[in-house]
Design a protein around this motif. Structure first.
Motif, PDB file in Angstrom:
ATOM      1  N   UNK A   1      -0.464   8.926  -4.408  1.00 10.48           N
ATOM      2  CA  UNK A   1      -1.172   8.151  -5.426  1.00 10.48           C
ATOM      3  C   UNK A   1      -1.355   6.700  -4.966  1.00 10.48           C
ATOM      4  N   UNK A   2      -0.308   6.102  -4.395  1.00 10.17           N
ATOM      5  CA  UNK A   2      -0.449   4.710  -3.940  1.00 10.17           C
ATOM      6  C   UNK A   2      -1.420   4.634  -2.759  1.00 10.17           C
ATOM      7  N   UNK A   3      -1.466   5.678  -1.935  1.00  7.38           N
ATOM      8  CA  UNK A   3      -2.427   5.748  -0.830  1.00  7.38           C
ATOM      9  C   UNK A   3      -3.856   5.757  -1.381  1.00  7.38           C
ATOM     10  N   UNK A   4      -4.071   6.506  -2.462  1.00  5.94           N
ATOM     11  CA  UNK A   4      -5.396   6.529  -3.095  1.00  5.94           C
ATOM     12  C   UNK A   4      -5.762   5.139  -3.619  1.00  5.94           C
ATOM     13  N   UNK A   5      -4.779   4.443  -4.226  1.00  8.68           N
ATOM     14  CA  UNK A   5      -5.027   3.080  -4.722  1.00  8.68           C
ATOM     15  C   UNK A   5      -5.398   2.133  -3.573  1.00  8.68           C
ATOM     16  N   UNK A   6      -4.653   2.227  -2.466  1.00  9.23           N
ATOM     17  CA  UNK A   6      -4.948   1.381  -1.298  1.00  9.23           C
ATOM     18  C   UNK A   6      -6.359   1.655  -0.779  1.00  9.23           C
ATOM     19  N   UNK A   7      -6.706   2.931  -0.670  1.00 16.76           N
ATOM     20  CA  UNK A   7      -8.030   3.295  -0.170  1.00 16.76           C
ATOM     21  C   UNK A   7      -9.132   2.841  -1.131  1.00 16.76           C
ATOM     22  N   UNK A   8      -8.837   2.885  -2.438  1.00 13.89           N
ATOM     23  CA  UNK A   8      -9.800   2.401  -3.431  1.00 13.89           C
ATOM     24  C   UNK A   8     -10.037   0.912  -3.242  1.00 13.89           C
ATOM     25  N   UNK A   9      -8.960   0.141  -3.092  1.00  9.36           N
ATOM     26  CA  UNK A   9      -9.113  -1.301  -2.884  1.00  9.36           C
ATOM     27  C   UNK A   9      -9.907  -1.605  -1.627  1.00  9.36           C
ATOM     28  N   UNK A  10      -9.634  -0.864  -0.552  1.00 11.19           N
ATOM     29  CA  UNK A  10     -10.373  -1.045   0.698  1.00 11.19           C
ATOM     30  C   UNK A  10     -11.853  -0.718   0.495  1.00 11.19           C
ATOM     31  N   UNK A  11     -12.129   0.357  -0.232  1.00  9.68           N
ATOM     32  CA  UNK A  11     -13.525   0.764  -0.478  1.00  9.68           C
ATOM     33  C   UNK A  11     -14.259  -0.291  -1.294  1.00  9.68           C
ATOM     34  N   UNK A  12     -13.572  -0.892  -2.272  1.00  9.84           N
ATOM     35  CA  UNK A  12     -14.193  -1.938  -3.090  1.00  9.84           C
ATOM     36  C   UNK A  12     -14.522  -3.150  -2.217  1.00  9.84           C
ATOM     37  N   UNK A  13     -13.573  -3.539  -1.366  1.00 12.88           N
ATOM     38  CA  UNK A  13     -13.796  -4.689  -0.471  1.00 12.88           C
ATOM     39  C   UNK A  13     -14.949  -4.423   0.486  1.00 12.88           C
ATOM     40  N   UNK A  14     -15.050  -3.172   0.953  1.00 12.74           N
ATOM     41  CA  UNK A  14     -16.123  -2.801   1.893  1.00 12.74           C
ATOM     42  C   UNK A  14     -17.442  -2.524   1.169  1.00 12.74           C
ATOM     43  N   UNK A  15     -17.429  -2.618  -0.150  1.00 10.73           N
ATOM     44  CA  UNK A  15     -18.597  -2.318  -0.986  1.00 10.73           C
ATOM     45  C   UNK A  15     -19.123  -0.901  -0.720  1.00 10.73           C
ATOM     46  N   UNK A  16     -18.189   0.043  -0.550  1.00 15.45           N
ATOM     47  CA  UNK A  16     -18.525   1.450  -0.330  1.00 15.45           C
ATOM     48  C   UNK A  16     -18.551   2.124  -1.704  1.00 15.45           C
ATOM     49  N   UNK A  17     -19.742   2.187  -2.286  1.00 15.70           N
ATOM     50  CA  UNK A  17     -19.896   2.672  -3.659  1.00 15.70           C
ATOM     51  C   UNK A  17     -19.440   4.118  -3.813  1.00 15.70           C
ATOM     52  N   UNK A  18     -19.803   4.977  -2.872  1.00 18.94           N
ATOM     53  CA  UNK A  18     -19.442   6.398  -2.960  1.00 18.94           C
ATOM     54  C   UNK A  18     -17.922   6.569  -2.978  1.00 18.94           C
ATOM     55  N   UNK A  19     -17.240   5.970  -1.992  1.00 17.63           N
ATOM     56  CA  UNK A  19     -15.780   6.105  -1.922  1.00 17.63           C
ATOM     57  C   UNK A  19     -15.100   5.508  -3.145  1.00 17.63           C
ATOM     58  N   UNK A  20     -15.527   4.305  -3.547  1.00 21.75           N
ATOM     59  CA  UNK A  20     -14.846   3.657  -4.684  1.00 21.75           C
ATOM     60  C   UNK A  20     -15.056   4.458  -5.974  1.00 21.75           C
ATOM     61  N   UNK A  21     -16.264   4.955  -6.206  1.00 19.95           N
ATOM     62  CA  UNK A  21     -16.532   5.729  -7.423  1.00 19.95           C
ATOM     63  C   UNK A  21     -15.729   7.038  -7.416  1.00 19.95           C
TER      64      UNK A  21
END
Length: 165
Positions: A16-36
């Motif tokens: 779960x924390x790995x998913x949170x980390x990846x979400x934050x990275x996706x938001x910073x990278x402006x990766x809409x597909x991954x973040x959504x």
């Protein structure tokens, strides 16, 4: 879009924390597909955590089950969109499903699954179960061995083929 598999999980890092980390990275990278996709998956995990009488933290195995369920929803939606002639929506769902699959254990190949089922069928026959009615007995043997490594429908289809002869 980054398609590499997620980094391996350290000894103290939960899925779960790995998913949170990846979400934050996706938001910073402006990766809409991954973040959504990750937002929806984390929402499903939270929903599962608060279901029932009291809130609890899901284990990594339980989180994997939620991710598996979410990935399956994406595959089914992609099929439905494709049949409905909405190729763009189907592609989006398919991409989301593939992204979620990177968090799941590698699925069994057809050959590996065939081998496990063949062994289970011979075990069931040794136990006296034969023909199409042996389906339940064979599935009881196969399911614990393939849990999380092969989808139920795929397993059932292979078992039916073996039992048919």
């Amino acid at each position: 879009m980054r398609t590499s598999a997620p980094a391996t999980i350290g000894p103290m890092t939960t899925l779960k924390s790995k998913l949170h980390e990846d979400l934050n990275a996706a938001i910073k990278e402006r990766d809409e597909l991954r973040s959504a996709t990750l937002r929806l998956t984390l929402a499903a995990i939270t929903k599962e955590e608060v279901a029932g009488k009291e809130k609890r933290e899901l284990s990594d195995d339980e989180v994997l089950k939620v991710i598996t369920k979410e990935a399956k929803k994406r595959r089914e939606a992609a099929d439905a969109f494709a049949q409905g002639g909405r190729a763009e929506s189907a592609e989006r769902e398919k991409a989301e499903g593939e992204l979620l699959a990177t968090y799941l254990p590698k699925q069994l190949s057809d050959e590996e699954l065939e081998g496990i089922v063949a062994q289970a069928v011979s075990e069931a026959k040794a136990g006296g179960a034969e023909g199409p009615r042996a389906m339940g007995a064979v599935m009881k043997i196969v399911n614990p061995k393939v849990a999380g490594l092969a989808e139920g429908g795929r397993v059932a289809a292979v078992v039916k083929t073996h039992l048919a002869g």
